[in-house]
Design an enzyme around this catalytic site. Structure first.
Site, PDB file in Angstrom:
ATOM      1  N   CYS A   1     -64.128 -18.200  23.265  1.00 25.21           N
ATOM      2  CA  CYS A   1     -64.707 -17.106  24.535  1.00 25.21           C
ATOM      3  C   CYS A   1     -64.193 -15.683  24.999  1.00 25.21           C
ATOM      4  O   CYS A   1     -65.401 -15.121  24.510  1.00 25.21           O
ATOM      5  CB  CYS A   1     -63.640 -17.787  25.551  1.00 25.21           C
TER       6      CYS A   1
ATOM      7  N   CYS B   1     -66.525 -12.359  22.392  1.00 23.44           N
ATOM      8  CA  CYS B   1     -67.810 -12.258  23.067  1.00 23.44           C
ATOM      9  C   CYS B   1     -67.206 -11.230  24.514  1.00 23.44           C
ATOM     10  O   CYS B   1     -67.114 -10.418  25.181  1.00 23.44           O
ATOM     11  CB  CYS B   1     -68.691 -13.184  23.633  1.00 23.44           C
ATOM     12  N   HIS B   2     -65.936 -12.047  24.808  1.00 24.68           N
ATOM     13  CA  HIS B   2     -65.680 -11.710  26.732  1.00 24.68           C
ATOM     14  C   HIS B   2     -64.467 -10.862  26.572  1.00 24.68           C
ATOM     15  O   HIS B   2     -63.792 -10.412  27.916  1.00 24.68           O
ATOM     16  CB  HIS B   2     -65.536 -13.170  27.960  1.00 24.68           C
TER      17      HIS B   2
ATOM     18  N   CYS C   1     -72.416 -20.835  27.363  1.00 25.45           N
ATOM     19  CA  CYS C   1     -72.440 -19.967  25.922  1.00 25.45           C
ATOM     20  C   CYS C   1     -71.670 -21.216  25.252  1.00 25.45           C
ATOM     21  O   CYS C   1     -72.051 -20.364  24.226  1.00 25.45           O
ATOM     22  CB  CYS C   1     -70.683 -19.717  26.214  1.00 25.45           C
TER      23      CYS C   1
ATOM     24  N   CYS D   1     -72.261 -33.210  56.086  1.00 20.49           N
ATOM     25  CA  CYS D   1     -70.957 -32.849  55.778  1.00 20.49           C
ATOM     26  C   CYS D   1     -70.468 -32.390  56.902  1.00 20.49           C
ATOM     27  O   CYS D   1     -69.084 -31.806  57.442  1.00 20.49           O
ATOM     28  CB  CYS D   1     -71.149 -31.631  54.778  1.00 20.49           C
TER      29      CYS D   1
ATOM     30  N   CYS E   1     -68.049 -33.556  60.086  1.00 23.13           N
ATOM     31  CA  CYS E   1     -66.199 -33.750  59.900  1.00 23.13           C
ATOM     32  C   CYS E   1     -66.241 -32.493  59.514  1.00 23.13           C
ATOM     33  O   CYS E   1     -65.443 -32.196  59.953  1.00 23.13           O
ATOM     34  CB  CYS E   1     -66.040 -34.731  58.402  1.00 23.13           C
TER      35      CYS E   1
ATOM     36  N   CYS F   1     -66.661 -37.320  49.137  1.00 19.72           N
ATOM     37  CA  CYS F   1     -66.858 -37.163  50.926  1.00 19.72           C
ATOM     38  C   CYS F   1     -68.478 -37.434  50.872  1.00 19.72           C
ATOM     39  O   CYS F   1     -68.329 -39.220  51.611  1.00 19.72           O
ATOM     40  CB  CYS F   1     -67.376 -35.963  50.795  1.00 19.72           C
TER      41      CYS F   1
END
Lengths: 282, 138, 109
Positions: A98, A101-102, A135, A198, A201, A243
């Site tokens: 990683c 490149c980053h 990537c 969703c 609750c 959930c």
């Protein structure tokens, strides 16, 4: 013994456990340094439903809250450290890491805050894990990581950790809008034998108890989250799955288009809260 | 609400169980205490045990023990399948005879700390921790 | 050696002679209790870290006997006196015979 007596005994058992479920007013500063916005005005698109948005942190006990206030006390950071090693380790046929490149992981500050995000070249909304796998497969020549599993969730936690304190800011208009609308429909759709959405609750009943637990707003700014229950990092889609299962419905799979859309919508409900992951929850 | 005699009896039993349960110490816990103290009396002061009144999850419960002047503190979870949790032995470079850790509790129960003091005496502290069942398993 | 075991400790880099300092330790470990069953109903054998020690220049700070009721990723916080410059040595003992250790030096400021 009949029903009455059982009920009376049950009431006696329950009484000492009665507790306030309201969110508290504590403030979250991590490492005495990173100020986390855990309460703020609801984003414009949500203002018909609620005035204020709140991190799930406010719904936890003081002991659980404290575990997130220092990186050393936060067991989720163990996994962040694992991801830091992976960040610098070359993988795949291209022999790239990683970092090649980053640069440094810290340089990715702010990235997590904008995901899920429209990807023009692919013509779809992508979660951070989908982008990581792009990537891996196309730049590194490595196998894609399984959605929400070990390596993927660790890396998402690292990218979240370096963005902590920055405001969640996902785009809901432009090319992302139709996916966002799909996510919104899913959020308000009642499902399962219990016929719950969703919103049942997390919009209509946050602050109330569900059995012995506090219902939060279901914000996802703290994900990935280290849960005391299973002592590991948990992903957003895995939480959605739990959930939906609890409504007694067939669930979508982590990484499915439905959960990608739902992630975009639920994340947008937290626009303005700080990125907080890896958080600690029960 | 009306109760028959049988119901009332059942209620009484339920209440009796409620009263007794939190304070009962398992035989295994009693054995562990006897082994640590040699059966000596334990003072009510001298050791402090800090534990949450309600634990959000029994898997990870933060606790702290402190006993100024102790050489060792034994921590027990009296309601666990095996009551032992940890024994802290303090060396000459311990700046305080105190420590914090995170423990597992199988359910609502009494957590007990017993300190062995430098003069050979013992002190005991106990704290009831309610372990909640949770709402959504997720 | 159990996989993925990594000790972490937090110790100040400097202290005044005679100071009391706070030390935190956390080691990544499953702490398999020996109480759980696998999907086939067979008991999963106990596999825990059973002892943790902290020494400074060869003298004991704390020596902890650990049981399966210690949570996953065992965490300890305690206080140590620093009489002089030197090394803190932290050691964890695994049921499987593995020993994990780490050393942190501290200077007198």
């Amino acid at each position: 013994m009949n029903y009455k007596a059982i009920t009376a005994i049950a009431a006696m058992l329950t009484l000492p456990l009665a507790a306030h479920a309201d969110p508290d007013d504590d403030t979250l500063v991590i490492n005495e340094d990173i100020e986390i916005v855990t309460k703020t005005a609801a984003p414009a698109h949500l203002q018909d439903a609620m005035d204020e948005i709140m991190s799930g942190w406010h719904f936890r006990s003081d002991e659980t809250q404290a575990m997130e206030m220092d990186d050393f006390d936060n067991p989720g950071m163990v996994f962040v450290e694992k991801a830091l090693v992976a960040w610098d380790t070359a993988d795949g046929t291209e022999g790239k890491s990683c970092a090649d490149c980053h640069g440094a992981a810290d340089d990715m500050a702010g990235v997590k805050a904008t995901y899920p995000k429209w990807n023009e070249a692919a013509g779809e909304v992508r979660t951070l894990q989908m982008q990581m796998n792009d990537c891996r497969e196309n730049r590194m020549g490595a196998d894609a990581w399984k959605y929400d599993a070990g390596a993927a969730i660790d890396m998402e936690a690292l990218l979240s950790a370096v963005s902590r304190g920055l405001p969640v800011n996902v785009a809901i208009d432009g090319p992302a809008q139709s996916t966002w609308e799909q996510g919104k429909d899913l959020y308000y759709a009642r499902t399962g034998q219990l016929d719950l959405s969703c919103a049942s609750c997390h919009e209509e009943n946050y602050g109330n108890m569900i059995r012995a637990d506090h219902l939060s707003q279901g914000q996802v700014n703290g994900f990935p989250t280290y849960r005391l229950k299973n002592t590991k990092l948990n992903g957003i889609h895995s939480r959605f799955k739990g959930c939906v299962r609890d409504t007694r419905a067939e669930t979508y799979k982590p990484g499915s288009p439905e959960f990608v859309a739902l992630e975009l919508y639920v994340t947008s409900r937290g626009n303005g809260l700080s990125v907080e992951g890896p958080s600690v929850r029960n | 609400m009306e109760f028959s005699r049988r119901d009332t009896l059942a209620l009484g039993l339920g209440a009796a169980v409620l009263t007794v349960l939190p304070f009962s110490v398992s035989a295994a816990a009693e054995d562990a205490i006897a082994e640590f103290t040699g059966g000596a009396d334990m003072a009510d002061t001298g050791v402090e045990l800090t534990a949450p009144e309600i634990a959000e999850n029994g898997n990870t419960v933060p606790v702290e023990v402190s006993a100024p002047g102790a050489t060792a503190i034994m921590l027990l979870a009296t309601g666990n399948p095996t009551p032992g949790v940890a024994t802290f032995n303090f060396g000459p470079l311990a700046a305080a005879q105190a420590a914090s850790t995170r423990i597992r509790l199988a359910g609502t129960q009494d957590v007990v700390a017993i300190a062995k003091m430098a003069d050979g005496s013992f002190a005991k502290a106990s704290s009831t921790v309610k372990v909640t069942i949770g709402g959504c398993g997720g | 050696m159990a996989s993925g075991v990594k000790p972490r400790v937090k110790v100040p880099k400097t202290a005044a002679a005679g100071d009391a300092i706070t030390i935190k330790t956390l080691i990544s470990h499953k702490m398999e209790s020996g109480q759980r069953k696998d999907k086939e109903g067979n008991l999963i054998p106990r596999s825990i870290i059973n002892r943790f020690t902290c020494e400074f220049n060869g003298q004991s700070v704390v020596d902890v006997t650990m049981e399966p009721a210690i949570s996953t990723n065992p965490y300890f916080q305690f206080e140590a006196t620093v009489p002089e410059a030197g090394d803190f040595v932290f050691t964890w003992y695994d049921d499987d015979g593995s020993v994990y250790d780490t050393t942190k030096p501290i200077k007198i400021a």
